[in-house]
Motif scaffolding. Structure first.
Motif, short mmCIF file in Angstrom:
data_model
loop_
_atom_site.label_atom_id
_atom_site.label_comp_id
_atom_site.label_asym_id
_atom_site.label_seq_id
_atom_site.Cartn_x
_atom_site.Cartn_y
_atom_site.Cartn_z
N HIS A 28 -6.22 -8.10 -4.25
CA HIS A 28 -6.20 -8.91 -3.03
C HIS A 28 -7.04 -10.22 -3.39
O HIS A 28 -8.08 -10.03 -4.02
CB HIS A 28 -6.63 -8.44 -1.70
CG HIS A 28 -5.84 -7.18 -1.32
ND1 HIS A 28 -4.70 -7.14 -0.48
CD2 HIS A 28 -6.05 -5.99 -1.34
CE1 HIS A 28 -4.02 -6.16 -0.14
NE2 HIS A 28 -5.21 -5.17 -0.88
N ASP A 33 -6.82 -11.18 2.21
CA ASP A 33 -8.27 -10.73 2.78
C ASP A 33 -9.02 -10.62 1.46
O ASP A 33 -10.45 -10.01 1.66
CB ASP A 33 -8.51 -9.69 3.59
CG ASP A 33 -7.77 -8.40 3.23
OD1 ASP A 33 -7.30 -8.39 2.35
OD2 ASP A 33 -7.67 -7.50 4.00
N HIS A 58 -1.79 -8.82 1.32
CA HIS A 58 -1.02 -8.11 2.35
C HIS A 58 0.01 -9.27 2.77
O HIS A 58 -0.14 -10.40 3.11
CB HIS A 58 -2.11 -8.22 3.59
CG HIS A 58 -3.15 -7.10 3.21
ND1 HIS A 58 -2.97 -5.84 3.31
CD2 HIS A 58 -4.36 -7.35 2.77
CE1 HIS A 58 -4.06 -5.28 3.16
NE2 HIS A 58 -5.01 -6.12 3.00
N HIS A 272 -11.14 -6.54 -3.40
CA HIS A 272 -10.80 -7.67 -2.44
C HIS A 272 -12.20 -8.82 -2.83
O HIS A 272 -12.70 -9.42 -1.94
CB HIS A 272 -11.26 -7.07 -1.22
CG HIS A 272 -9.97 -6.47 -0.34
ND1 HIS A 272 -9.52 -5.43 -0.66
CD2 HIS A 272 -9.06 -6.65 0.65
CE1 HIS A 272 -8.33 -4.82 -0.05
NE2 HIS A 272 -8.25 -5.80 0.91
FE FE Z 1 -7.07 -5.88 2.82
#
Ligand code: FE
Ligand code: AMP
Ligand code: FE
Ligand code: ZN
Length: 303
Positions: A28, A33, A58, A272
């Protein structure tokens, strides 16, 4: 992906293939996020020695162009392959399931409309959660917007970042362990497409659907056997087996289901950036599986 046929095969006595023959198929960026820009993420994948990386923000495809451009700017010798993907939140009989789609047509009207609806619902939901939180904590909607760039798929992590900035909690994890958890009075759900419908619209858009962390009980309720069977019947292509939220038993179960139904199996970090402890390449997928995904998907693997 014609050049993949010439990928050298690890010698039989090698303990593990080189990272350069491995793909990290779930990451991501700031477009959802994560905390890296898509360009930073591609460069981080190159620095990690990965042979391929998938950007799977996402409910969006908005990071793809920046990631592709960053790829081209890298020297040819240290350029990972780029798999353009999306992690789609779906609902299966009331259970939240994450469906990774790889190499789909981003212009497909049904798929792009579903993603746009999801982002819109997420924004409304974030706003409602902030209204509830603002009754008890010093946090405003503007504080949350300040944590996300324009067009970002908004999620609880952005609310967490606003709570951190306001000094309410020390980090994202503390926010998720308290006010943002799904049983919290401040929690509001968002709308997501159904599990069968989602596999169908991903396939129709030329995507390769793979369920992310399917049996990760630590994350909450997992999908039922029936829902999984329905997704397989609808054209599911694979299961993410190696993921940090899967116990060894979860991995065995996922691998066994995949064997029984002829599904692909993947391993990924779910990176992330600094938003989570997950490190790039902590779990990876072999190039044999990447090659199958490339054959099944409508878009080419880049690089
Ligand atoms: Fe996430
Ligand atoms: P949402 O989809 O808005 O409900 O938020 C779920 C997202 O929050 C997931 O995609 C995770 O990346 C992130 N998340 C869940 N738990 C944590 C945690 N403990 N620390 C940081 N991020 C988390
Ligand atoms: Fe996920
Ligand atoms: Zn993810």
């Amino acid at each position: 992906m014609p050049d993949m046929a010439t990928t050298p095969v690890a010698s039989p006595d090698a303990r593990a293939p080189e990272l350069s023959e491995r793909a990290d198929l779930h990451t991501h960026s700031r477009v959802s996020d994560g905390t890296d820009t898509p360009a930073q993420l591609v460069r981080a994948a190159a620095d990690a020695g990965l042979g391929a990386v998938a950007l799977t923000d996402h409910d969006t495809t908005d990071g793809w162009a920046e990631a592709s451009a960053a790829l081209e700017a890298l020297p040819a010798g240290s350029r990972p392959k780029l798999v353009r993907g999306t992690e789609i939140s779906v609902r299966a009989d009331g259970v939240s399931v994450h469906l990774l789609s790889y190499l789909h047509d981003p212009q497909d009207p049904t798929l792009s409309a579903a993603l746009a609806r999801a982002r819109d619902s997420r924004a409304h939901r974030a706003r409602r959660m902030v209204d509830l939180l603002a009754e008890d904590f010093p946090v405003t909607w503007e504080d949350v917007l300040a944590q996300a760039q324009e067009g970002t798929t908004l999620g609880r992590p952005h609310i967490a970042d606003a709570l951190v900035a306001a000094g309410v909690v020390p980090d994202r994890s503390a926010a998720f362990a308290s006010v943002l958890m799904s049983s919290s009075p401040y929690y509001v759900p968002y709308e997501a497409p159904g599990h069968v419908e989602a596999v169908e619209f991903v396939r129709a858009a030329g995507g390769v659907p793979v369920i992310a962390h399917p049996f990760a009980a630590a994350r909450g309720r997992v999908l039922t056997r029936r829902a999984l069977g329905e997704m397989i019947d609808a054209g599911l292509a694979g299961l993410e087996v190696d993921h940090r939220d899967h116990t060894p038993a979860d991995r065995e179960r996922a691998a066994e289901v995949a064997r029984r139904h002829g599904l692909l199996t993947t391993g990924s970090s779910d990176y992330h950036g600094s938003g989570k402890p997950n490190r790039l390449a902590e779990n990876t997928t072999g190039f044999d599986v990447l090659e199958r995904i490339a054959e099944l998907g409508r878009l080419p693997v880049l690089g």
